[in-house]
Design an enzyme around this catalytic site. Sequence first.
Site, PDB file in Angstrom:
ATOM      1  N   LEU A  40       0.808  -1.220   0.000  1.00  0.00           N
ATOM      2  CA  LEU A  40       0.000   0.000   0.000  1.00  0.00           C
ATOM      3  C   LEU A  40       0.848   1.281   0.000  1.00  0.00           C
ATOM      4  O   LEU A  40       1.718   1.456   0.857  1.00  0.00           O
ATOM      5  CB  LEU A  40      -0.915   0.001   1.240  1.00  0.00           C
ATOM      6  CG  LEU A  40      -1.921   1.161   1.322  1.00  0.00           C
ATOM      7  CD1 LEU A  40      -2.936   1.090   0.189  1.00  0.00           C
ATOM      8  CD2 LEU A  40      -2.610   1.172   2.675  1.00  0.00           C
ATOM      9  N   ASP A  41       0.581   2.171  -0.941  1.00  0.00           N
ATOM     10  CA  ASP A  41       1.226   3.492  -1.005  1.00  0.00           C
ATOM     11  C   ASP A  41       2.743   3.428  -1.053  1.00  0.00           C
ATOM     12  O   ASP A  41       3.431   4.339  -0.584  1.00  0.00           O
ATOM     13  CB  ASP A  41       0.789   4.365   0.189  1.00  0.00           C
ATOM     14  CG  ASP A  41      -0.714   4.619   0.178  1.00  0.00           C
ATOM     15  OD1 ASP A  41      -1.293   4.645  -0.918  1.00  0.00           O
ATOM     16  OD2 ASP A  41      -1.301   4.780   1.265  1.00  0.00           O
TER      17      ASP A  41
END
Lengths: 287, 287, 287, 287
Positions: free
Chosen positions: B230-231
């Site tokens: 994530l990210d």
Amino acid sequence: MTQHSYRLVGICPDQVGIVARIAGFIAAHGGSIVGASQYEDTETRMFYMRYVVDADSLAMEADAFRAAFEPVARELQMEWRLTESQRPQRVVLMVSRQDHCLADLLHLWRSGDMPFNPVCVISNHEDLRPLVEWHGVPFHCVPVPPDTEGKEAAFEATSALIRAARPDTIVLARYMQILPPWLCGEYAGRIINIHHSFLPSFAGARPYHQAFQRGVKLTGATCHYVTEELDAGPIIEQDVIRIRHHDTIDDLVRLGKDVEKTVLARGLRYHLEDRVLVQGNKTVVFS
Amino acid sequence: MTQHSYRLVGICPDQVGIVARIAGFIAAHGGSIVGASQYEDTETRMFYMRYVVDADSLAMEADAFRAAFEPVARELQMEWRLTESQRPQRVVLMVSRQDHCLADLLHLWRSGDMPFNPVCVISNHEDLRPLVEWHGVPFHCVPVPPDTEGKEAAFEATSALIRAARPDTIVLARYMQILPPWLCGEYAGRIINIHHSFLPSFAGARPYHQAFQRGVKLTGATCHYVTEELDAGPIIEQDVIRIRHHDTIDDLVRLGKDVEKTVLARGLRYHLEDRVLVQGNKTVVFS
Amino acid sequence: MTQHSYRLVGICPDQVGIVARIAGFIAAHGGSIVGASQYEDTETRMFYMRYVVDADSLAMEADAFRAAFEPVARELQMEWRLTESQRPQRVVLMVSRQDHCLADLLHLWRSGDMPFNPVCVISNHEDLRPLVEWHGVPFHCVPVPPDTEGKEAAFEATSALIRAARPDTIVLARYMQILPPWLCGEYAGRIINIHHSFLPSFAGARPYHQAFQRGVKLTGATCHYVTEELDAGPIIEQDVIRIRHHDTIDDLVRLGKDVEKTVLARGLRYHLEDRVLVQGNKTVVFS
Amino acid sequence: MTQHSYRLVGICPDQVGIVARIAGFIAAHGGSIVGASQYEDTETRMFYMRYVVDADSLAMEADAFRAAFEPVARELQMEWRLTESQRPQRVVLMVSRQDHCLADLLHLWRSGDMPFNPVCVISNHEDLRPLVEWHGVPFHCVPVPPDTEGKEAAFEATSALIRAARPDTIVLARYMQILPPWLCGEYAGRIINIHHSFLPSFAGARPYHQAFQRGVKLTGATCHYVTEELDAGPIIEQDVIRIRHHDTIDDLVRLGKDVEKTVLARGLRYHLEDRVLVQGNKTVVFS
């Protein structure tokens, strides 16, 4: 610029009528308000203010003004201070080997563009002695050995030098040592550091290497008050600069220097002009 | 602007003579080079390049050019692609409820300022159907329930819609759901996300709340390729905007929208113009 | 950073095959291209280029390279030059009384962050002698009287000093005198000035006063080549800084200093690295 | 955000005790000050102020407040107004064919990010009718012929439409016609224009062409009040964006659109929030 003024800075619980109370007090003494900023934190219901009063418009000295204001402050439960624009702060500057921040601050001081009193420079290296002494500023070198015992002794010596200098503010202008908690505590809210990243990204060591590895497109710098937790104190000022894929770590270091010195100079200026009020782990900065 | 051109983009191990080899090949076919960018990563010894050739100057179609270039590429061990400026990419746009990024991209497309083919919009909410359909773009709503099973079914349905759309690129224009790893993997290097913080600061949920709590003086946005973590994918573009002590979280959200849409539009434009080459977890972006 | 490289910079009429010709020539001599930029002006059909070649990869010295390239250049009708990264340019710095730009450039030089050879500093005032001499750089003071005759004599003397210094480049780092046309002409394309406004706004005298009167919300600085027409030469670099209604002219002057020194340092760096090619009254700046 | 508040905005000759007088008046009615800005122009000895008072803390309606304040204002010789945050301004938007600014403003309005009442849109072309009517906003087309007589008739018709709309503010969101002096005069201080250059550079027609010819390195936009003199009114807001040698005029136009819409949105927001006070040909903008 050369006007003599008083700065009345304070924090108190919010309530109806504070501005009227303060402004009324100043007017009652004939004071001309040349600048006024206030901020109400609606979450904590606290009130922050900064008033600048033309000193010549008042029929009293700073100390008399302080004495007269004391009852008003007590009534408002205000933490406050009154400073004088014509009494520049005593500042101790601390550096290691890199001189871009220090050179910039000394230049701003010497050219009269940032009024402060550079009481002395303390460094853990001899490198910057010629630069500092050319400016006529005392230079103290206190090497910091890597071992715990040596470190502690070095910080005792440093602390003694600081105490002797009676500073209002201590600036870590790229001083690459971590100050011990007891020293941070002693000067809480008065030690300003420049960290060479856009905090909270890349706290700790070698931020440019971290930024390079992550492949960010901007690199930054953060000016903040030093607290016991590393790189986690209240932020005063930040800025960034664009970097590109072909920039090496050396390029990042070089490009970053410009942001570091600009951000430190701006942050220190806000602090010296009493524009910064600490609000928990954040800051109110009146522009 | 309306010139028809081919973009030859490639990555290969560095060696003497690559530019001569590529430019020689193009010249041998009468090709006029209207843009050329290259970058040598001195650490990994890899070579990245992007050549833009005036299509009218070549006596061959794109496929013939590809066939002719194949032996050169093999010899150089180059991963490459040739795209045509007049064949805009097929793009699937995914959104939740907030429309600032979507409205901006649709506007750029409709005004001819960013050439792409918005095949369809997929959302987990119905809110933006009127906006999308007014633009004449198909809108699909696939609600994403909170439970694991429901989520999985929703992403199967989403995946089917995407597959049917045969996109070159998928843009998460504030799609507030986390895509499952298998979906990220299927379109590796082709899913672009806009995250509303200056990564790596404030990854994950509610970045504006995190920024507000930390008291940063700038808030930002990051356009990056989506990977399973994530990210954490390769960053294409970032920017920041100044915030102040009196800005509430609502203010941050509002101010941030401008940066989000600008950063996403810039990042997507670089991607659509084949200016972005992935280099491990970083990107080369040719300007 | 410390790599020894040659920079081949040139301008010629555009035609098919230039890149192949240049890159082929370099490859034929075993040269490793570590940077390449080119630009085709579609209006004038002129081609601008800058190639950086690893000097160690070539089996020849710079002069041999020049001799070998001469026929290629002639064939392409190219105006060109080959410079060596390890031969820093000889630079004459000219100043009046304000030292912010000069101090910044001397700092960049002394710290090794901008490689050039500061042959000497020429000023029409004595003020900055101590700063310059502390850096070990020769300082010449040539007062410039207000009368025409005195002025002309002063510029003759200045010209003699410049000639003796054999500079590659002359930097007007806030030299508040207008150079006579004959002097500008003698060093065409080699005199760099910093003007304290965002040109073409506020050319001529007292730009901060002009900016203050007009009430602009940003003030800027412009680094440009000096031509006979005042403040009208090809622009190399510009930037701006935000100002507000409460900023006085003194504030503008102070805030502007930061932009001036940054813009001059960036512009000079581009010039020293042979990234700037003059294109009529504009510049191509390869990043 | 949704708090109901009054904004008391005024200009008067400076004297000791103004703040005390104003704040005292507010406090006497139980008013809670949630924002206060003031500025003393030391040259003209004029005082500018903006006070925001929580409406719920007052025991009176806006009109009662106005009546009560009237004597105070008279005494201070203050030009003033009191506005209510819950009464959004009536705004007439004027456009030609380009929709980037209009689309942005309508989006900000529709999403609730900028509270105003878009009474109608007036254009000299039919192009943007669908966009405007989709937003549910009335659209009037008044073609403006090139001849003097036709022009005058068109502006009479335009004026009638404006009058019927009873606007607080008129926004020229890229309305490419020059309004006649009598119309400018009728709505002095209430017509806002966006000019696509960094004024005073490149006033008048085709600023991007002018910028391209001059070879500037940044292009900008200026939001200002319209006065009878073209592009010379008080500036509210400005910003710039970087451009490069390879950017064509079409690129400048495209890049400029982002700055234009951002600068107009910011400038209009300041105006709608009563943050802008006209000070001769300059503006005070309270942040």
